[in-house]
Design a protein around this motif. Structure first.
Motif, PDB file in Angstrom:
ATOM      1  N   ILE A  62       3.333  87.409  67.166  1.00  0.00           N
ATOM      2  CA  ILE A  62       4.643  86.922  66.756  1.00  0.00           C
ATOM      3  C   ILE A  62       4.560  85.409  66.719  1.00  0.00           C
ATOM      4  N   ALA A  63       4.892  84.818  65.586  1.00  0.00           N
ATOM      5  CA  ALA A  63       4.742  83.365  65.454  1.00  0.00           C
ATOM      6  C   ALA A  63       5.754  82.818  64.468  1.00  0.00           C
ATOM      7  N   GLY A  64       5.985  81.498  64.559  1.00  0.00           N
ATOM      8  CA  GLY A  64       6.831  80.834  63.573  1.00  0.00           C
ATOM      9  C   GLY A  64       6.120  80.717  62.239  1.00  0.00           C
ATOM     10  N   LYS A  65       4.820  80.505  62.298  1.00  0.00           N
ATOM     11  CA  LYS A  65       4.004  80.471  61.086  1.00  0.00           C
ATOM     12  C   LYS A  65       2.551  80.652  61.480  1.00  0.00           C
ATOM     13  N   TYR A  66       1.713  80.945  60.512  1.00  0.00           N
ATOM     14  CA  TYR A  66       0.273  81.045  60.720  1.00  0.00           C
ATOM     15  C   TYR A  66      -0.379  79.936  59.905  1.00  0.00           C
ATOM     16  N   GLY A  67      -1.045  79.015  60.599  1.00  0.00           N
ATOM     17  CA  GLY A  67      -1.653  77.891  59.911  1.00  0.00           C
ATOM     18  C   GLY A  67      -2.714  78.312  58.913  1.00  0.00           C
ATOM     19  N   THR A  68      -3.455  79.348  59.276  1.00  0.00           N
ATOM     20  CA  THR A  68      -4.450  79.932  58.378  1.00  0.00           C
ATOM     21  C   THR A  68      -4.314  81.442  58.461  1.00  0.00           C
ATOM     22  N   PRO A  69      -4.756  82.160  57.449  1.00  0.00           N
ATOM     23  CA  PRO A  69      -4.632  83.625  57.490  1.00  0.00           C
ATOM     24  C   PRO A  69      -5.301  84.209  58.731  1.00  0.00           C
ATOM     25  N   LEU A  70      -4.615  85.136  59.371  1.00  0.00           N
ATOM     26  CA  LEU A  70      -5.135  85.770  60.583  1.00  0.00           C
ATOM     27  C   LEU A  70      -5.843  87.060  60.170  1.00  0.00           C
ATOM     28  N   VAL A  71      -7.146  86.961  60.002  1.00  0.00           N
ATOM     29  CA  VAL A  71      -7.899  88.078  59.434  1.00  0.00           C
ATOM     30  C   VAL A  71      -8.262  89.124  60.472  1.00  0.00           C
ATOM     31  N   SER A  72      -8.086  88.814  61.762  1.00  0.00           N
ATOM     32  CA  SER A  72      -8.527  89.741  62.801  1.00  0.00           C
ATOM     33  C   SER A  72      -7.535  90.869  63.052  1.00  0.00           C
ATOM     34  N   LEU A  73      -6.337  90.782  62.473  1.00  0.00           N
ATOM     35  CA  LEU A  73      -5.323  91.828  62.660  1.00  0.00           C
ATOM     36  C   LEU A  73      -4.765  92.279  61.320  1.00  0.00           C
ATOM     37  N   PRO A  74      -4.391  93.562  61.212  1.00  0.00           N
ATOM     38  CA  PRO A  74      -3.723  94.023  59.990  1.00  0.00           C
ATOM     39  C   PRO A  74      -2.418  93.260  59.767  1.00  0.00           C
ATOM     40  N   GLN A  75      -2.062  93.059  58.527  1.00  0.00           N
ATOM     41  CA  GLN A  75      -0.863  92.293  58.186  1.00  0.00           C
ATOM     42  C   GLN A  75       0.395  92.883  58.819  1.00  0.00           C
ATOM     43  N   GLU A  76       0.445  94.211  58.931  1.00  0.00           N
ATOM     44  CA  GLU A  76       1.650  94.845  59.478  1.00  0.00           C
ATOM     45  C   GLU A  76       1.824  94.588  60.974  1.00  0.00           C
TER      46      GLU A  76
END
Length: 432
Positions: A8-22
């Motif tokens: 849970i975040a305000g934003k992701y500075g870079t795509p978080l590839v280690s977790l599914p988008q959902e």
């Protein structure tokens, strides 16, 4: 460790590839730089403003009422996500220790104390340790929610000093989890970062001294420059080879004058300074102009020495990264270094945290000579970095981290199971 993780975040500075988008939940109004956060900061933290507004008691009540109302809305969104995903426990990373996201802090406070969702608060730094948050108009609120002390909550801190402070001020019994580093997969030179020197205009024979931190005053970068000035004054034969690199940006403690002061001091001492944050990113890639971007670890892989002379640190993440990269370190004996790090007998160049009448760190000649030895004697350097790597891997590696996390989750298990039942019951009531 086998757990299902959501973020849970305000934003992701870079795509978080280690977790599914959902499993990535974004709530923009809890960003550090959200419109709401900036407005609250302008109203309640006078030291952040050149011309702070006058706040009457009536105005203060209006601000607090608004903050608590909007915080409850954030809590509603968080609780809905907890319900929809049957989350067992929230790990709140510094949300309720520093008021960088007041709505996030209010939301987590409500979630933990009113909705009674099992929450582990992981505190890095505390708001009372930062002068810019002192003399605020919401000190009573901060004292209540940052952090809360209700029964059924768990607290984690980085150091024995922080544990002592939290016990003394808040009367809670925090667990200790220091900064840790992946020593099983340490940073090394590889095909990607092997061209770092050439890309940034350095020669193979140059001595790269890296300050792998953000540019903030408590990092005392001027003392690192002072050390470099002493080094090249005592050993002029290496003066043209020494390059002092600051790898990161200003960060969340802006100070318009500090960079200028650093440059002016370096020029006066003849120290070659390079600010390269425009070429450093959290992930490898290219910038808009097609130039290669390196991570801070790539920079460390090419460093000959790391300077780390802060007056205060919550622990020392950059210190661990340097030791994992097998780079020799010169450090001050700041408080947490004394209590939690130095006692492990690392072979760093240690400079006592003693400051002269001019405010600068007192740097003894012996420390300068130890630095020179590390830079010019490969055998001494190799012995020091291997010794440091072995100790740090044992005490601050991921193996130790898994052990501590496992113990905390086991100890907190009763509250997690009770929270799971409460969330399940709330879903039934909600559906009716």
């Amino acid at each position: 460790m086998g757990h299902e993780v959501h973020t849970i975040a305000g934003k992701y500075g870079t795509p978080l590839v280690s977790l599914p988008q959902e499993r990535q939940f974004t709530l923009p109004n809890i960003r550090f730089d959200s419109r709401e956060q900036k407005w609250y900061e302008s109203q309640v933290f006078p030291f952040l403003q050149k011309h702070p507004p006058h706040i009457t008691p009536k105005r203060k009540k209006i601000i607090l009422d608004r903050l608590q109302f909007e915080g409850k809305e954030v809590a509603n969104r968080l609780f809905e996500y907890v319900q929809n995903n049957s989350l067992d426990v929230i790990v709140a990373q510094n949300t309720n220790a520093m008021p960088m996201t007041l709505l996030g802090g209010m939301g987590v406070y409500e979630l933990a104390t009113q909705r009674r969702v099992a929450t582990i608060f992981h505190h890095h730094d505390f708001w009372w340790e930062r002068s810019r948050f002192s003399n605020s108009h919401i000190e009573g609120l901060l004292g209540r929610i940052m952090p809360p002390t209700d029964p059924g909550l768990e607290h984690i801190v980085l150091s024995t000093y922080a544990a002592h402070i939290l016990r003394s001020i808040k009367r809670v019994q925090p667990k200790l989890v220091p900064n840790c580093e992946d020593f099983d997969n340490p940073v090394v030179k590889d095909e990607y970062n092997a061209d770092f020197r050439r890309e940034l205009g350095f020669r193979d024979s140059d001595i790269l001294v890296v300050q792998p931190t953000r540019i903030v005053r408590r990092k005392r970068i001027e003392d690192s420059i002072g050390l470099m000035g002493r080094l090249i004054a005592l050993h002029p034969e290496i003066a043209d080879r020494v390059h002092f690199i600051i790898s990161l940006y200003q960060g969340d403690e802006p100070d318009e004058n500090y960079i200028g002061e650093i440059r002016q001091m370096a020029q006066g001492l003849g120290v070659q300074v390079h600010l390269i944050s425009d070429r450093v990113a959290s992930e490898r890639g290219t910038d808009e102009g097609g130039r290669k971007l390196y991570t801070n670890r790539d920079v460390l892989a090419n460093a000959d020495l790391v300077t780390y002379l802060p007056i205060w640190e919550g622990f020392g993440n950059a210190l661990l990264e340097a030791m994992a990269a097998k780079v020799p370190v010169v450090t001050t004996t700041y408080l947490v270094y004394k209590t939690d790090i130095g006692i492990l007998k690392f072979r760093n160049v240690e400079i006592l945290d003693v400051y002269g009448d001019d405010g600068h760190l007192v740097i003894p000649d012996q420390a300068v000579e130890e630095v020179y030895e590390l830079l010019t004697n490969p055998a001494v350097r190799q012995e020091a970095v291997e010794h440091n790597f072995e100790i740090a891997a044992r005490e601050f590696g991921f193996g130790k981290l898994r052990e501590r996390i496992g113990t905390i989750l086991e100890d907190y298990g009763d509250e997690i199971r009770a929270s799971r039942k409460r969330v399940a019951r709330s879903k039934q009531a909600y559906s009716v």
